[in-house]
Design a protein around this motif. Structure first.
Motif, mmCIF file in Angstrom:
data_model
loop_
_atom_site.group_PDB
_atom_site.id
_atom_site.type_symbol
_atom_site.label_atom_id
_atom_site.label_comp_id
_atom_site.label_asym_id
_atom_site.label_seq_id
_atom_site.Cartn_x
_atom_site.Cartn_y
_atom_site.Cartn_z
ATOM 1 N N PRO A 368 35.391 -8.226 40.177
ATOM 2 C CA PRO A 368 34.295 -7.612 40.961
ATOM 3 C C PRO A 368 33.395 -6.728 40.126
ATOM 4 N N LEU A 369 33.956 -6.011 39.129
ATOM 5 C CA LEU A 369 33.141 -5.099 38.330
ATOM 6 C C LEU A 369 32.178 -5.876 37.439
ATOM 7 N N GLY A 370 32.680 -6.897 36.760
ATOM 8 C CA GLY A 370 31.810 -7.694 35.899
ATOM 9 C C GLY A 370 30.711 -8.398 36.677
ATOM 10 N N SER A 371 31.071 -8.941 37.845
ATOM 11 C CA SER A 371 30.063 -9.607 38.669
ATOM 12 C C SER A 371 29.011 -8.614 39.154
ATOM 13 N N ALA A 372 29.446 -7.404 39.514
ATOM 14 C CA ALA A 372 28.497 -6.390 39.982
ATOM 15 C C ALA A 372 27.540 -5.980 38.866
ATOM 16 N N ILE A 373 28.048 -5.874 37.635
ATOM 17 C CA ILE A 373 27.187 -5.510 36.507
ATOM 18 C C ILE A 373 26.144 -6.595 36.262
ATOM 19 N N LEU A 374 26.580 -7.845 36.317
ATOM 20 C CA LEU A 374 25.639 -8.951 36.102
ATOM 21 C C LEU A 374 24.551 -8.963 37.172
ATOM 22 N N ARG A 375 24.952 -8.789 38.423
ATOM 23 C CA ARG A 375 23.955 -8.796 39.505
ATOM 24 C C ARG A 375 23.013 -7.605 39.384
ATOM 25 N N ALA A 376 23.531 -6.457 38.944
ATOM 26 C CA ALA A 376 22.674 -5.282 38.776
ATOM 27 C C ALA A 376 21.631 -5.516 37.696
ATOM 28 N N ARG A 377 21.928 -6.429 36.772
ATOM 29 C CA ARG A 377 20.973 -6.763 35.706
ATOM 30 C C ARG A 377 20.109 -7.964 36.091
ATOM 31 N N ASP A 378 20.148 -8.362 37.356
ATOM 32 C CA ASP A 378 19.369 -9.492 37.871
ATOM 33 C C ASP A 378 19.744 -10.805 37.199
ATOM 34 N N ILE A 379 21.016 -10.935 36.846
ATOM 35 C CA ILE A 379 21.531 -12.178 36.287
ATOM 36 C C ILE A 379 22.263 -12.929 37.388
ATOM 37 N N SER A 380 21.922 -14.194 37.549
ATOM 38 C CA SER A 380 22.492 -14.986 38.627
ATOM 39 C C SER A 380 23.994 -15.169 38.432
ATOM 40 N N VAL A 381 24.735 -14.874 39.475
ATOM 41 C CA VAL A 381 26.178 -15.102 39.503
ATOM 42 C C VAL A 381 26.464 -16.010 40.695
ATOM 43 N N LEU A 382 27.083 -17.148 40.450
ATOM 44 C CA LEU A 382 27.349 -18.083 41.534
ATOM 45 C C LEU A 382 28.272 -17.437 42.558
ATOM 46 N N ALA A 383 27.797 -17.360 43.786
ATOM 47 C CA ALA A 383 28.576 -16.727 44.842
ATOM 48 C C ALA A 383 29.679 -17.665 45.333
ATOM 49 N N VAL A 384 30.825 -17.099 45.634
ATOM 50 C CA VAL A 384 31.935 -17.833 46.229
ATOM 51 C C VAL A 384 32.523 -16.963 47.332
ATOM 52 N N PRO A 385 33.248 -17.546 48.285
ATOM 53 C CA PRO A 385 33.861 -16.732 49.329
ATOM 54 C C PRO A 385 34.841 -15.706 48.755
ATOM 55 N N THR A 386 35.060 -14.633 49.488
ATOM 56 C CA THR A 386 35.965 -13.573 49.045
ATOM 57 C C THR A 386 37.368 -14.104 48.786
ATOM 58 N N LEU A 387 37.820 -15.045 49.618
ATOM 59 C CA LEU A 387 39.154 -15.610 49.423
ATOM 60 C C LEU A 387 39.258 -16.362 48.102
#
Length: 520
Positions: A368-387
């Motif tokens: 979650p931390l790495g994905s949040a950092i990428l999104r904060a930098r406007d870098i696309s992160v492929l979304a997947v369900p929480t499960l």
């Protein structure tokens, strides 16, 4: 009572506590903490590395996050739409008479434009919950090379007739709506209809958009490196579809609206062809579009990409487990530190638990931390369900646990620790690293991740390949040849065999030491 006999009668829980106390030496605690921090810190560093511009060549592409579809996955939702409102019950019918297009960058000359359709170029009828990218939809379409299809909610694909579309062989299409159910039909003459499929779209509003669409995804070519590895290159494509005999039932009187859904990149090739849009002439609608409607298979980073430190963490776990076993092998007492089968079981429980917790905390923080950092930098992160993210974290923890048990068993079997460490790394980490990097041909990389313990790295995969989406489905692109559970099962099989051999070796050593113990 002799110590070996005492170990035999002790409950397994007591032996586990004893081995856990031994495992909690300062050096081993530092090693497991280092493995955990390696996963976290390398993932965070990777997420903060500066990236280059999103634009490549003559196509201007905006750095944007992919929309999220109804099931929580990142999706492509870019196409040209000509639409009108439709109520809870109604239909649209049209005849598709022609599909033409262009393909740029054909190999080996990357400076040409040629006429043609890519296999998944698509045009047809669509019912959609508004024009916002990522909203629910059902579409009936003809394609460039896969016949008539009904696709809905981005991941579902139903095959109709395999025939293409031409002036001599037009295709009639019809979509009907009954509440939340959309049904697709096709016909060759507009009189006799064949059902293609039906889609249930829960939550569809009372008024939706219905109309004509055209989309053509970027084509993919693979460039070979000197070692035979494949590097993907994308090519811009476009489709133009001609519709006539358009009729609607149950739609309120309204004018047609025409606009792209999603953001279409502007390209220099438009001066040689036509810009996306609608041309109306004597009852014929010519719709030109690019893009795609479907799941995203590549192009953005995934949660798996934040686990760049996993291979190094596994090496640390392997070294720790082998040395834990070697500490027992150095003892001359049959009952001391690992010769007894029950004590070996206790050691396996300890190292498996310690490695599991290491992976659970490391992946649980960095994903979650790495994905949040990428999104904060406007870098696309492929979304997947929480499960799916949860399964990824637990899968990484299980991978390290099995690696720990596997290395412990090897360390028990092999007298020299460095030999056991080398063997463990060679059959687990090395095949994965070689396959994940674009070094070898794709077929060789896939083979390495099937029969070897490295197959278990498939627990990292969070997105799956789709036959209706063109992408580089190879280990270097983050796609493994086995499902995560199957890859982990392969590794568990190896660990079980090696652990069984370790138990047999322990039993023989223990039996051989008994006469000597009786003389003492």
């Amino acid at each position: 009572m002799h110590a070996a006999d005492e170990a035999t009668v002790q409950p397994l829980t007591a032996l586990v506590r004893r081995e856990w106390t031994k495992f909690r030496s300062r050096g081993r605690q530092i090693a497991m903490a280092a493995a955990m921090l390696t996963i976290i810190l390398l993932g965070v560093v990777f997420a903060t590395i500066p990236t280059s511009s999103c634009s490549e060549g003559p196509v201007e592409v905006a750095c944007s996050t992919d929309p999220v579809g109804p099931h929580g996955h990142s999706v492509s939702d870019t196409f040209y739409l000509v639409h009108r409102p439709l109520g809870e019950n109604g239909s649209i019918t049209a005849r598709l008479t022609s599909m033409t297009g262009i393909i740029t960058y054909p190999p080996p000359d990357h400076d040409e434009i040629v006429p043609g359709l890519v296999p998944w170029a698509k045009a047809g009828l669509i019912v959609k919950d508004g024009t916002a990218p990522g909203s629910s939809y059902a579409a009936l379409m003809a394609t460039g090379g896969h016949g008539v299809r009904m696709q809905y909610e981005y991941v579902h694909d139903v095959a109709g007739s395999p025939n293409g579309v031409s002036a001599d062989s037009p295709r009639w299409l019809r979509l009907t709506r009954s509440g939340e159910t959309i049904t697709g039909y096709e016909s060759t003459d507009g009189a006799r209809w064949t059902k293609v499929g039906a889609a249930y779209l829960p939550g569809l509003p009372a008024t939706v958009r219905v109309g004509l669409f055209a989309a053509s995804p970027g084509d993919l070519t693979l460039k070979r490196t000197p070692l035979g590895a494949s590097l993907p290159e994308s090519r811009f494509t476009q489709v133009t579809a001609d519709f006539d005999n358009i009729s609607l039932d149950g739609a309120p009187a309204a004018d047609w609206s025409a606009a792209p859904v999603g953001q279409m990149g502007r390209t220099d090739w438009e001066r040689y062809h036509r810009a996306p849009g609608l041309v109306r002439s004597s009852g014929t609608f010519s719709v030109t579009g690019t893009g795609d409607i479907g799941p995203v298979a590549e192009g953005g980073r995934t949660a798996h990409s934040t686990l760049i430190g996993l291979a190094i963490a596994m090496i640390i776990v392997i070294v720790t487990a082998v040395r834990f076993a070697a500490a027992g092998n150095r003892s001359r007492q049959a009952d001391d530190a690992g010769v007894s089968g029950r004590i070996l079981t206790a050691k396996a429980v300890v190292i498996g638990t310690a490695a599991f917790l290491t992976g659970l905390v490391g992946a649980g923080v960095v994903v979650p931390l790495g994905s949040a950092i990428l999104r904060a930098r406007d870098i696309s992160v492929l979304a997947v369900p929480t499960l799916t993210d949860l399964r990824l974290v637990v899968g990484v923890a299980a991978l390290l646990a099995v690696a720990g048990v596997f290395a412990l068993a090897l360390g028990t079997l092999v007298p020299r620790a460095w030999v056991a460490i080398t063997v463990a790394i060679s059959v687990t980490v090395l095949p994965y690293v070689v396959a994940a990097l674009p070094l070898l041909p794709d077929d060789v990389s896939r083979w390495l991740l099937r029969p070897t313990p490295a197959a278990a790295f498939a627990v990292q995969q969070t997105v799956r390949p789709y036959p209706q989406v063109i992408a580089h489905y190879a280990p270097s692109g983050g796609y493994f040849p086995l499902p995560g559970w199957a890859g982990l099962a392969v590794f568990c099989g190896y660990a079980t065999v090696v652990l069984g051999l370790a138990f047999y070796s322990v039993h023989r050593r223990s039996a051989a030491s008994q006469p000597q113990a009786q003389w003492r």
